[in-house]
Enzyme design. Structure first.
Site, PDB file in Angstrom:
ATOM      1  N   LYS A  36      52.908  58.339  72.938  1.00  0.00           N
ATOM      2  CA  LYS A  36      52.730  57.009  72.341  1.00  0.00           C
ATOM      3  C   LYS A  36      51.868  56.190  73.280  1.00  0.00           C
ATOM      4  O   LYS A  36      51.895  56.402  74.498  1.00  0.00           O
ATOM      5  CB  LYS A  36      54.088  56.317  72.176  1.00  0.00           C
ATOM      6  CG  LYS A  36      54.064  55.199  71.162  1.00  0.00           C
ATOM      7  CD  LYS A  36      54.167  55.754  69.771  1.00  0.00           C
ATOM      8  CE  LYS A  36      54.163  54.675  68.720  1.00  0.00           C
ATOM      9  NZ  LYS A  36      54.524  55.249  67.414  1.00  0.00           N
TER      10      LYS A  36
HETATM   11  P1  NAD Z   1      51.776  47.038  60.990  1.00  0.00           P
HETATM   12  O1  NAD Z   1      51.257  46.348  62.184  1.00  0.00           O
HETATM   13  O2  NAD Z   1      50.847  47.571  59.966  1.00  0.00           O
HETATM   14  O3  NAD Z   1      52.844  46.104  60.247  1.00  0.00           O
HETATM   15  C1  NAD Z   1      53.946  45.524  60.896  1.00  0.00           C
HETATM   16  C2  NAD Z   1      54.560  44.506  59.938  1.00  0.00           C
HETATM   17  O4  NAD Z   1      55.779  44.019  60.485  1.00  0.00           O
HETATM   18  C3  NAD Z   1      53.669  43.284  59.688  1.00  0.00           C
HETATM   19  O5  NAD Z   1      53.753  42.937  58.323  1.00  0.00           O
HETATM   20  C4  NAD Z   1      54.337  42.209  60.539  1.00  0.00           C
HETATM   21  O6  NAD Z   1      54.085  40.906  60.051  1.00  0.00           O
HETATM   22  C5  NAD Z   1      55.785  42.614  60.365  1.00  0.00           C
HETATM   23  N1  NAD Z   1      56.709  42.049  61.349  1.00  0.00           N
HETATM   24  C6  NAD Z   1      56.555  41.930  62.691  1.00  0.00           C
HETATM   25  N2  NAD Z   1      57.650  41.329  63.208  1.00  0.00           N
HETATM   26  C7  NAD Z   1      58.494  41.095  62.179  1.00  0.00           C
HETATM   27  C8  NAD Z   1      59.779  40.502  62.076  1.00  0.00           C
HETATM   28  N3  NAD Z   1      60.428  40.029  63.149  1.00  0.00           N
HETATM   29  N4  NAD Z   1      60.358  40.415  60.845  1.00  0.00           N
HETATM   30  C9  NAD Z   1      59.731  40.886  59.758  1.00  0.00           C
HETATM   31  N5  NAD Z   1      58.516  41.457  59.785  1.00  0.00           N
HETATM   32  C10 NAD Z   1      57.907  41.560  60.993  1.00  0.00           C
HETATM   33  O7  NAD Z   1      52.707  48.231  61.567  1.00  0.00           O
HETATM   34  P2  NAD Z   1      53.146  49.580  60.825  1.00  0.00           P
HETATM   35  O8  NAD Z   1      52.149  50.638  61.136  1.00  0.00           O
HETATM   36  O9  NAD Z   1      53.513  49.272  59.414  1.00  0.00           O
HETATM   37  O10 NAD Z   1      54.438  49.962  61.661  1.00  0.00           O
HETATM   38  C11 NAD Z   1      55.725  49.389  61.379  1.00  0.00           C
HETATM   39  C12 NAD Z   1      56.799  50.276  61.996  1.00  0.00           C
HETATM   40  O11 NAD Z   1      56.689  51.605  61.443  1.00  0.00           O
HETATM   41  C13 NAD Z   1      56.697  50.460  63.513  1.00  0.00           C
HETATM   42  O12 NAD Z   1      58.014  50.611  64.023  1.00  0.00           O
HETATM   43  C14 NAD Z   1      55.949  51.769  63.662  1.00  0.00           C
HETATM   44  O13 NAD Z   1      56.188  52.405  64.902  1.00  0.00           O
HETATM   45  C15 NAD Z   1      56.566  52.547  62.501  1.00  0.00           C
HETATM   46  N6  NAD Z   1      55.768  53.681  62.048  1.00  0.00           N
HETATM   47  C16 NAD Z   1      54.472  53.540  61.636  1.00  0.00           C
HETATM   48  C17 NAD Z   1      53.765  54.633  61.182  1.00  0.00           C
HETATM   49  C18 NAD Z   1      52.356  54.517  60.652  1.00  0.00           C
HETATM   50  O14 NAD Z   1      51.834  55.532  60.150  1.00  0.00           O
HETATM   51  N7  NAD Z   1      51.728  53.375  60.697  1.00  0.00           N
HETATM   52  C19 NAD Z   1      54.359  55.905  61.160  1.00  0.00           C
HETATM   53  C20 NAD Z   1      55.692  56.020  61.578  1.00  0.00           C
HETATM   54  C21 NAD Z   1      56.383  54.894  62.015  1.00  0.00           C
END
Ligand code: NAD
Length: 426
Positions: free
Chosen positions: A116
């Protein structure tokens, strides 16, 4: 618009993400009867690099950011894991996320270890040209340890396809030829896979539907709430809606909206696209942001950040099923409360594995220079997700474990086997 992002585990008496990850590993090691030495090897990353990322701001000022890349394990293949841009990034968080990547890749049986990366930056406060300079400098600092056979980044919080394109270009320029396989989650035009963009959300919903079925919940009569409206949350809300589930609330870092009759997701998406936020959306009422976690719904999908379901709020959570779109959203204290209350928690390393599955498909297609149709990607993703769900639920039932413990034990056993077969050098 101001954003106050609280880190729930800082307020409640729960463990940090790294402490949680190590406690899960300890439990798996004990269950498998493995040695303390094996625990020590797996509790610590193989390699950790911290770099300064000097940035010339658009106004000419110099700012120095901090970046990390943690390669937790390479026993089963090159390290694989996302790159996060977030103001709360710290080394311990990246260590935990890297360890979870190792388990995720082992659990779904793709030939990768776990890694990561993170840069401590709030990307919303920087221009595209500044973000490009940050990404290129961070990549250039990490050049010796990145590569399609070494470590392959992908998008995570705060990064996207464009970020991956900059990494690929910086790496390619440095080695003197184009290397699409150094990242996944690239734009399609640069060798990305069809279906990668929505793969994590799509996988979350395959698992959510299977988990609902196991609890006798039918999509057409069920409700859901989704925390986070980014790459994972937004797609998860939409796929749930398309499956006939009534999505009654969604949130992002700025706030939440709620409509007990069900939100018209396509309209909300179009509105957010146009205005940049939910504020003033007339198809739902505003809701206090974190109140979303405590709504009376069948399915809750935390898809924002870690540590949001704690021993403090778990007693008030009313969902029947929790499907972890985010990594590490549930503390072990909350896990115990949910188990006592018979709330089913589907762990991150299973629920959100769709992204790394299609990243693997992207890598395979790139290596073969032969591209699959969207339908082939979707079908192979579905089959892998459903297969993983079936094997984890069967293992959990046989061994009387929670889904999280079962998934972690299965993954740790595979990594430990690779260690044993490779032997210890020298
Ligand atoms: P992103 O940056 O695209 O979106 C994050 C979202 O969370 C945004 O809408 C933001 O406004 C919101 N957010 C932040 N703080 C918040 C809070 N306190 N309350 C409510 N909403 C809040 O990120 P992402 O890629 O969607 O990742 C989100 C999660 O999923 C992370 O934990 C990431 O590690 C995990 N994840 C992502 C992927 C991927 O392919 N992108 C794969 C596996 C896991």
């Amino acid at each position: 618009m101001t954003a106050t992002i609280t880190r729930p585990h800082e307020a409640a008496a729960d463990l940090t993400a790294l402490e949680e990850a190590r406690a899960q590993l300890r439990e798996a090691i004990d269950h498998l009867g493995l040695s303390e030495g094996k625990y020590q090897m797996l509790a610590n990353a193989r390699r950790e690099v911290t770099v300064s990322v000097p940035l010339r701001r658009d106004d000419g000022e110099l700012e120095v950011l901090i970046g990390h890349r943690v390669q937790h394990n390479f026993s089963r293949g090159p390290a694989k894991g996302g790159l996060r841009y977030d103001p709360h990034v710290d080394l311990d968080e990246v260590r935990a996320l890297a360890m979870w990547m190792t388990w995720k890749c082992a659990l779904i049986d793709v030939p990768y270890g776990g890694a990561k990366g993170g840069v401590r930056i709030d990307p919303r406060r920087y221009s595209q040209t500044e973000l490009e300079r940050v990404t290129r400098r961070y990549t250039s600092e990490l050049m010796p340890i990145l590569g399609p056979d070494k470590d392959i980044p992908a998008p995570d919080m705060g990064t996207d396809e464009q970020t991956m394109a900059w990494i690929m270009d910086t790496y390619s320029v440095a080695v003197g030829h184009t290397v699409p396989g150094v990242v996944t989650g690239k734009p399609i035009s640069l060798g990305g896979s069809l279906g990668r963009r929505e793969s994590t959300s799509c996988g979350v919903v395959h698992i959510a539907l299977a988990a609902m079925e196991s609890r006798g919940l039918r999509p057409s009569t069920s409700t859901a709430a989704v925390q986070g409206f980014g790459k994972v949350g937004r797609g998860a809300a939409r796929f749930l809606y398309d499956a006939g589930v009534k999505v009654i609330a969604v949130s992002d870092q700025y706030g939440a909206v709620h409509n007990p009759g069900g939100i018209d997701l396509p309209r909300l998406e179009a509105f957010t696209e146009r205005t940049g936020s939910f504020v003033d959306f007339d198809g739902a009422d505003p809701l206090e942001r974190d109140a979303l976690l405590e709504l009376d719904v069948d399915v809750l999908v935390p898809a924002a950040l870690e540590g949001v379901l704690t021993s403090a709020n778990a007693p008030r959570v009313r969902a029947r099923v929790i499907v972890e779109g985010a990594n590490g959203p549930t503390s072990s204290g909350a896990d115990r409360i949910f188990a006592d209350r018979d709330i089913l928690v589907v762990p991150d390393i299973l629920a959100n594995a769709g992204g790394v599955i299609v990243s693997y498909f992207e890598w395979v297609q790139g290596n073969q220079a032969y591209w699959w149709t969207a339908r082939e990607v979707e079908e192979r993703l579905r089959s892998r997700m459903v297969g993983a769900w079936e094997s984890v639920t069967a293992y959990a039932a046989e061994n009387e474990l929670s889904l999280r413990s079962a998934a972690t034990v299965m993954a740790v056993e595979r990594v430990a086997l690779a260690h044993r077969q490779r032997g210890l050098y020298p």
